[in-house]
Design a protein around this motif. Sequence first.
Motif, mmCIF file in Angstrom:
data_model
loop_
_atom_site.group_PDB
_atom_site.id
_atom_site.type_symbol
_atom_site.label_atom_id
_atom_site.label_comp_id
_atom_site.label_asym_id
_atom_site.label_seq_id
_atom_site.Cartn_x
_atom_site.Cartn_y
_atom_site.Cartn_z
ATOM 1 N N THR A 1 -1.486 14.524 -6.242
ATOM 2 C CA THR A 1 -1.081 13.559 -5.220
ATOM 3 C C THR A 1 -0.005 12.647 -5.775
ATOM 4 O O THR A 1 -0.081 12.200 -6.917
ATOM 5 N N ARG A 2 1.001 12.404 -4.951
ATOM 6 C CA ARG A 2 2.059 11.439 -5.291
ATOM 7 C C ARG A 2 1.905 10.255 -4.331
ATOM 8 O O ARG A 2 1.808 10.416 -3.128
ATOM 9 N N PHE A 3 1.884 9.076 -4.914
ATOM 10 C CA PHE A 3 1.867 7.845 -4.136
ATOM 11 C C PHE A 3 3.216 7.169 -4.308
ATOM 12 O O PHE A 3 3.693 7.003 -5.431
ATOM 13 N N ARG A 4 3.819 6.779 -3.191
ATOM 14 C CA ARG A 4 5.117 6.084 -3.233
ATOM 15 C C ARG A 4 4.972 4.699 -2.623
ATOM 16 O O ARG A 4 4.341 4.531 -1.584
ATOM 17 N N GLN B 1 0.861 -1.178 0.000
ATOM 18 C CA GLN B 1 0.000 0.000 0.000
ATOM 19 C C GLN B 1 0.901 1.233 0.000
ATOM 20 O O GLN B 1 1.838 1.316 0.784
ATOM 21 N N PRO B 2 0.599 2.183 -0.858
ATOM 22 C CA PRO B 2 1.478 3.346 -0.977
ATOM 23 C C PRO B 2 1.214 4.404 0.092
ATOM 24 O O PRO B 2 0.144 4.446 0.700
ATOM 25 N N SER B 3 2.209 5.249 0.280
ATOM 26 C CA SER B 3 2.032 6.445 1.096
ATOM 27 C C SER B 3 1.715 7.584 0.143
ATOM 28 O O SER B 3 2.123 7.577 -1.008
ATOM 29 N N ALA B 4 0.953 8.565 0.615
ATOM 30 C CA ALA B 4 0.540 9.684 -0.228
ATOM 31 C C ALA B 4 1.096 10.986 0.314
ATOM 32 O O ALA B 4 1.140 11.209 1.524
ATOM 33 N N ASP B 5 1.536 11.837 -0.606
ATOM 34 C CA ASP B 5 1.978 13.180 -0.254
ATOM 35 C C ASP B 5 1.864 14.059 -1.497
ATOM 36 O O ASP B 5 1.314 13.642 -2.509
ATOM 37 N N ARG B 6 2.372 15.266 -1.411
ATOM 38 C CA ARG B 6 2.368 16.167 -2.549
ATOM 39 C C ARG B 6 3.589 15.891 -3.422
ATOM 40 O O ARG B 6 4.682 15.636 -2.905
#
Length: 173
Positions: A169-172, A10-15
């Motif tokens: 949104t960026r998902f890593r 599951q990814p983490s989300a940020d800008r």
Amino acid sequence: MTENMSAAPQPSADRPEFPEGYGLPETTEGLLTWPEVEARLGAAKHYWLASVRPDGRPHSVPRWGVWLDGRFYYDGAPTTRHVRNVEANPYVTLTLESGTQVVIVDGLSAATRADPDGLGARLAAAFAKYHDDDYRPAADAWSGADGGGLRVIMPERVLAWTSFPTDCTRFRF
């Protein structure tokens, strides 16, 4: 690669990082959620796949495929330009068609196979979205030693937005 891959993380989300002046919010309020982005990846019928030729020139091709279990599955003959590219350099970018409802997946493409009683059956069911286009792969289409040309893209980073720049949104992974 075999079918026994572990569940997708599951990814983490940020800008994302954009140059100054793009108007990106400074807070995380309004970020998209991973389930809504995954729903768009799953519902799409047409995707664009970008790879790099051995001489460094880019190559982009429209692809059919399915988003399943946090990964993108597609197939292609080993003689196609994009498969030859990813065999030499597995880094790819997968995008949806829209320039306003954006999803950009950066990841790695790898050859794989699918057992007809497991992943193959689930892939065949997911590929039903192409039945009106006369593409109906059977559950055993990807079970041979060569995987029937089946490939999987494992995401490393996803950028998405529907209302630029407020929900970028960026998902890593």
